[in-house]
Write a protein that holds these residues in place. Structure first.
Motif, short mmCIF file in Angstrom:
data_model
loop_
_atom_site.label_atom_id
_atom_site.label_comp_id
_atom_site.label_asym_id
_atom_site.label_seq_id
_atom_site.Cartn_x
_atom_site.Cartn_y
_atom_site.Cartn_z
N GLY A 16 0.79 -1.23 0.00
CA GLY A 16 0.00 0.00 0.00
C GLY A 16 0.82 1.28 0.00
N PRO A 17 1.66 1.51 1.03
CA PRO A 17 2.48 2.73 1.03
C PRO A 17 3.44 2.80 -0.15
CG PRO A 17 2.40 1.77 3.22
CD PRO A 17 1.77 0.77 2.30
N ALA A 62 12.98 5.08 -2.23
CA ALA A 62 12.47 4.76 -0.90
C ALA A 62 13.27 3.65 -0.24
CB ALA A 62 11.00 4.37 -1.00
N ASP A 63 14.44 3.32 -0.77
CA ASP A 63 15.21 2.20 -0.23
C ASP A 63 15.98 2.56 1.04
OD1 ASP A 63 16.61 3.83 -2.20
OD2 ASP A 63 18.33 2.50 -1.92
N LEU A 64 16.52 3.78 1.11
CA LEU A 64 17.38 4.13 2.25
C LEU A 64 16.65 4.09 3.59
CD1 LEU A 64 19.65 6.93 0.73
CD2 LEU A 64 20.12 4.49 1.02
N PRO A 65 15.42 4.63 3.72
CA PRO A 65 14.73 4.53 5.01
C PRO A 65 14.52 3.08 5.46
CG PRO A 65 13.64 6.13 3.59
CD PRO A 65 14.64 5.41 2.74
N TYR A 110 7.11 -1.91 7.77
CA TYR A 110 5.85 -1.16 7.68
C TYR A 110 6.06 0.31 8.05
CZ TYR A 110 2.97 -5.45 7.56
OH TYR A 110 2.38 -6.64 7.22
N GLU A 111 6.71 0.51 9.18
CA GLU A 111 6.88 1.86 9.70
C GLU A 111 7.72 2.72 8.77
OE1 GLU A 111 6.24 4.90 12.60
OE2 GLU A 111 5.28 2.96 12.24
N GLU A 116 7.77 7.28 5.31
CA GLU A 116 8.30 7.91 4.11
C GLU A 116 7.17 8.38 3.20
OE1 GLU A 116 11.04 9.43 1.34
OE2 GLU A 116 11.17 8.96 3.48
N ALA A 117 6.13 7.55 3.06
CA ALA A 117 4.97 7.96 2.26
C ALA A 117 4.29 9.16 2.88
CB ALA A 117 4.00 6.79 2.13
N LEU A 118 4.17 9.16 4.20
CA LEU A 118 3.54 10.28 4.91
C LEU A 118 4.36 11.55 4.71
CD1 LEU A 118 0.98 10.37 6.75
CD2 LEU A 118 2.55 10.27 8.69
N ARG A 119 5.68 11.42 4.80
CA ARG A 119 6.56 12.57 4.61
C ARG A 119 6.40 13.18 3.23
NH1 ARG A 119 11.24 14.06 2.48
NH2 ARG A 119 11.54 12.06 1.41
N ARG A 120 6.11 12.34 2.23
CA ARG A 120 5.95 12.82 0.86
C ARG A 120 4.55 13.38 0.58
NH1 ARG A 120 9.20 8.44 -2.98
NH2 ARG A 120 11.01 8.19 -1.60
N GLY A 121 3.68 13.28 1.55
CA GLY A 121 2.36 13.85 1.36
C GLY A 121 1.29 12.87 0.91
#
Length: 402
Positions: A16-17, A62-65, A110-111, A116-121
């Motif tokens: 999902g994210p 999105a790999d680094l996080p 998950y987190e 990261e998705a949340l940070r991107r809006g």
């Protein structure tokens, strides 16, 4: 498709994210609906994200996080219950910069993806458990257990192996298949194992399968697969509790060589025991404006080490298909054509591994006799290259006419 296409995604686990970020990169603004009150559940268990999954995350930056939450585990060793060396293999082809497969807690994966998705809006709405969906010529409406609804142009289900949307798409869709195995695991300090950090050791016990990996912080992360012929009823094995299963595992592995008993004795609390389910073949991934991805469409055995990676690949490829197709019908058909053959080949391969974990005495004897040769062949075969060398190229246009 047009950037103003309203895309609803149900399920905010792994796919999902990732899909939310990939769709955003493709120019869309999706909304994700998640049944849990906060982030998706993932307490306890851990997994290995292979390099093909890491590469797919790298495509959307999105790999680094994710990598920061785990540690590299580039190889694994297999042994018999007597301690006999059966073979060694990699967990994934290293990426060009040397990055190898990483092991991390599922909750941390998950987190990391969620934050990261949340940070991107990317927009999330929590406390929304899908119970039904209805389609009209103009759109599709998701119905949630609290009585609320959400309407959009497309509805994507990333709601896991027990997906609700899968049953909406096909009322006669097959149920997930019980693998014949239960699984649990744990984390333990102050146990010395003769395995370097960055390596897994897997042991085919006389009556069960056990794997462990030392983490950089000194912990030993371990899991066990327990043969259980009858599919347990819902809640049946979960309710028996940690101490019950600890004693059961001590009995199963009483005669097995290695550090298993020491690891078990020093583990204070086991993860909740669960049945392993697979979804090897789903006839219909799509219907009209609705589509399922990840475990909702295909759930390989955990033995594959590919569940998370395939879900991530799905999300990125679907975003490409929606970006490059003119209609939902074209995009969904292109997605399924691009993904199905690869996924079902991996699922069949993983099922064979699962069967070897639950082999009887005669089967175990043959397995231990033949596996050293088989492992050498596997290392040189196309099977692993097919899995791990898979690359997604974001700038490559997906051709809806193919």
């Amino acid at each position: 498709m047009k950037p103003d296409t309203l895309i609803i995604v149900v399920g905010a686990g792994i796919a999902g994210p990732t899909l939310g970020m990939a769709l955003q990169q493709a120019g869309f603004q999706p909304t994700l609906y998640e049944s849990s009150a906060e982030t998706a559940e993932g307490i306890g268990a851990f997994l290995t994200l292979s390099t093909n999954g890491i590469q797919a995350l790298r495509v959307i930056r999105a790999d680094l996080p994710v990598l920061k939450r785990g540690f590299a585990t580039p190889e694994l060793t297999l042994r018999s219950h007597t301690g006999k060396f059966l073979g060694k293999t990699s967990t994934g082809t290293p990426l060009p910069d040397g990055t190898s497969s990483h092991t991390l807690k599922r909750a941390d994966l998950y987190e990391a993806l969620y934050q990261e998705a949340l940070r991107r809006g990317v927009r999330f709405v929590h406390g929304k458990h899908l119970v039904d969906a209805t389609e009209t010529p103009e759109g599709v409406t998701a119905h949630f257990s609290d009585g609320s609804t959400a309407t959009g142009d497309l509805l994507i289900g990333s709601d896991g192996v027990h997906s609700v949307l899968r049953s909406v798409i096909d009322l006669h869709a097959p149920r997930p298949t019980y693998s014949g195995l239960l699984t649990t695991g744990g984390y333990v300090q102050n146990v010395k194992v003769d395995v370097p950090v960055g390596s897994y050791e897997m042991i085919y016990g006389q009556k069960g399968f056990f794997g462990y990996a030392p983490a950089p912080n000194g912990e030993v992360w371990w899991f066990a697969n327990v043969p259980w012929p009858r599919e347990p009823a819902r809640g049946e094995v979960e309710c028996l509790g940690s101490e019950h299963w600890k004693q059961h595992l001590l009995q199963l592995h009483a005669k097995d060589q290695g550090p298993i008993l020491d690891v078990l004795h020093h583990t204070d609390h086991l993860m909740t025991m669960k049945a392993i389910h697979m979804l090897p073949h789903l006839p219909h991934w799509q219907k009209g404006r609705m589509l399922v991805i990840g475990d909702a469409a295909h759930a390989p055995s955990p033995s594959s080490g590919q569940g998370a990676a395939l879900a991530i690949e799905d999300a990125v490829v679907l975003a490409q298909c929606l970006r490059d197709a003119e209609t939902a019908e074209q995009a969904f058909a292109l997605f399924e054509k691009t993904r199905r053959q690869r996924i079902e080949r991996i699922i069949r391969w993983a099922a064979r591994i699962n069967n070897s974990k639950a082999a009887g005495p005669l089967g175990s004897w043959f397995r231990d006799l033949l596996m050293p040769t088989a492992m050498k062949w596997l290392e040189k075969s196309d099977s692993q290259r097919f899995i791990f060398d898979h690359q997604i190229h974001w700038d490559t246009r997906m051709n809806p006419t193919v």
